[in-house]
Every structure is written in structure tokens, then in C-alpha cells.
Design a protein around this motif. Structure first.
Motif, mmCIF file in Angstrom:
data_model
loop_
_atom_site.group_PDB
_atom_site.id
_atom_site.type_symbol
_atom_site.label_atom_id
_atom_site.label_comp_id
_atom_site.label_asym_id
_atom_site.label_seq_id
_atom_site.Cartn_x
_atom_site.Cartn_y
_atom_site.Cartn_z
ATOM 1 N N MET A 1 0.844 -1.095 -0.108
ATOM 2 C CA MET A 1 -0.218 -0.042 -0.115
ATOM 3 C C MET A 1 0.846 1.119 0.003
ATOM 4 N N SER A 38 -2.735 4.974 -2.087
ATOM 5 C CA SER A 38 -4.040 4.123 -1.789
ATOM 6 C C SER A 38 -5.058 4.295 -0.825
ATOM 7 N N GLU A 54 -14.537 5.797 -0.357
ATOM 8 C CA GLU A 54 -14.032 6.131 -1.460
ATOM 9 C C GLU A 54 -14.888 6.886 -2.565
ATOM 10 N N THR A 63 -8.640 1.926 -7.748
ATOM 11 C CA THR A 63 -7.286 1.465 -8.419
ATOM 12 C C THR A 63 -6.830 0.243 -7.531
ATOM 13 N N GLY A 65 -4.407 -0.383 -5.818
ATOM 14 C CA GLY A 65 -3.721 -0.154 -4.443
ATOM 15 C C GLY A 65 -5.201 0.219 -3.570
ATOM 16 N N GLN A 66 -5.892 0.913 -4.051
ATOM 17 C CA GLN A 66 -7.348 1.067 -3.324
ATOM 18 C C GLN A 66 -8.011 -0.354 -2.974
ATOM 19 N N ASP A 68 -6.533 -3.145 -2.496
ATOM 20 C CA ASP A 68 -5.781 -4.007 -1.705
ATOM 21 C C ASP A 68 -5.913 -3.431 -0.212
ATOM 22 N N PHE A 69 -6.219 -1.904 -0.051
ATOM 23 C CA PHE A 69 -6.609 -1.507 1.052
ATOM 24 C C PHE A 69 -8.041 -1.990 1.593
#
Length: 94
Positions: A1, A38, A54, A63, A65-66, A68-69
Motif C-alpha cells: 500500500m 491507496s 471512496e 485502483t 492499491g485501493q 488492496d486497502f
């Protein structure tokens, strides 16, 4: 992240209306969008409940990364004022 700052990170067109709607519903909102990376746009609390949110316009997706978060933290994707109001209602009743 990735947590690095991105100066001047652009807000989605729905961002301000969603923040206003959340606050009008009594939610406490911390705007995180300038953190970049992220990190979701918002941290929202209603009473003792909390979530990240978000703001997205149209059909925009998280995205990588987002996403994954969101696997490790509660994140709601909000595309409209109606979704924001519904999220606060759900947070109050669940």
C-alpha cells in the motif's frame, strides 16, 4: 500500500456533494483525499461505527492499491448523494 503524498490530487466530481450529504446526515467526516496513494478519500463515523469511503464518478473503479486497502479495511464506494445517505442510514441501524 502506498501512502505517499500527491500534491494537488484531483477530487472526483461527486466528492464535495457526498461530503456535504454525509455531514448533513450527522456523520463526522475526515477528508483524506490529499494523502494520495491507496488511502480512501474519506474516514466517516456515525456514533461508534466507522468506515472509509471512496468517492467515485460514473463507472470509475478502485485502483489496484485501493482494492488492496479495501481487503483489509472497511471501504464503501460512494457514487452519489443517495448512496451516501443510505450508508449513514445503514451505519445507524446495523
Amino acid at each position: 500500500m502506498t501512502l505517499g503524498p500527491r500534491i494537488g490530487r484531483k477530487k472526483d466530481s461527486t466528492h464535495d456533494a457526498i461530503v456535504n450529504a454525509l455531514e448533513e446526515c450527522g456523520a463526522k467526516v475526515v477528508d483524506l483525499h490529499k494523502l494520495g496513494g491507496s488511502v480512501p478519500d474519506l474516514f466517516v463515523t456515525v456514533g461508534t461505527r466507522f468506515t472509509f469511503a471512496e468517492c467515485k464518478s460514473g463507472r470509475a473503479k478502485l485502483t489496484p492499491g485501493q482494492a488492496d486497502f479495501a481487503k483489509e479495511h472497511p471501504v464503501k464506494v460512494l457514487r452519489s448523494v443517495a448512496e451516501a445517505v443510505q450508508m449513514v442510514t445503514d451505519m445507524r441501524t446495523t
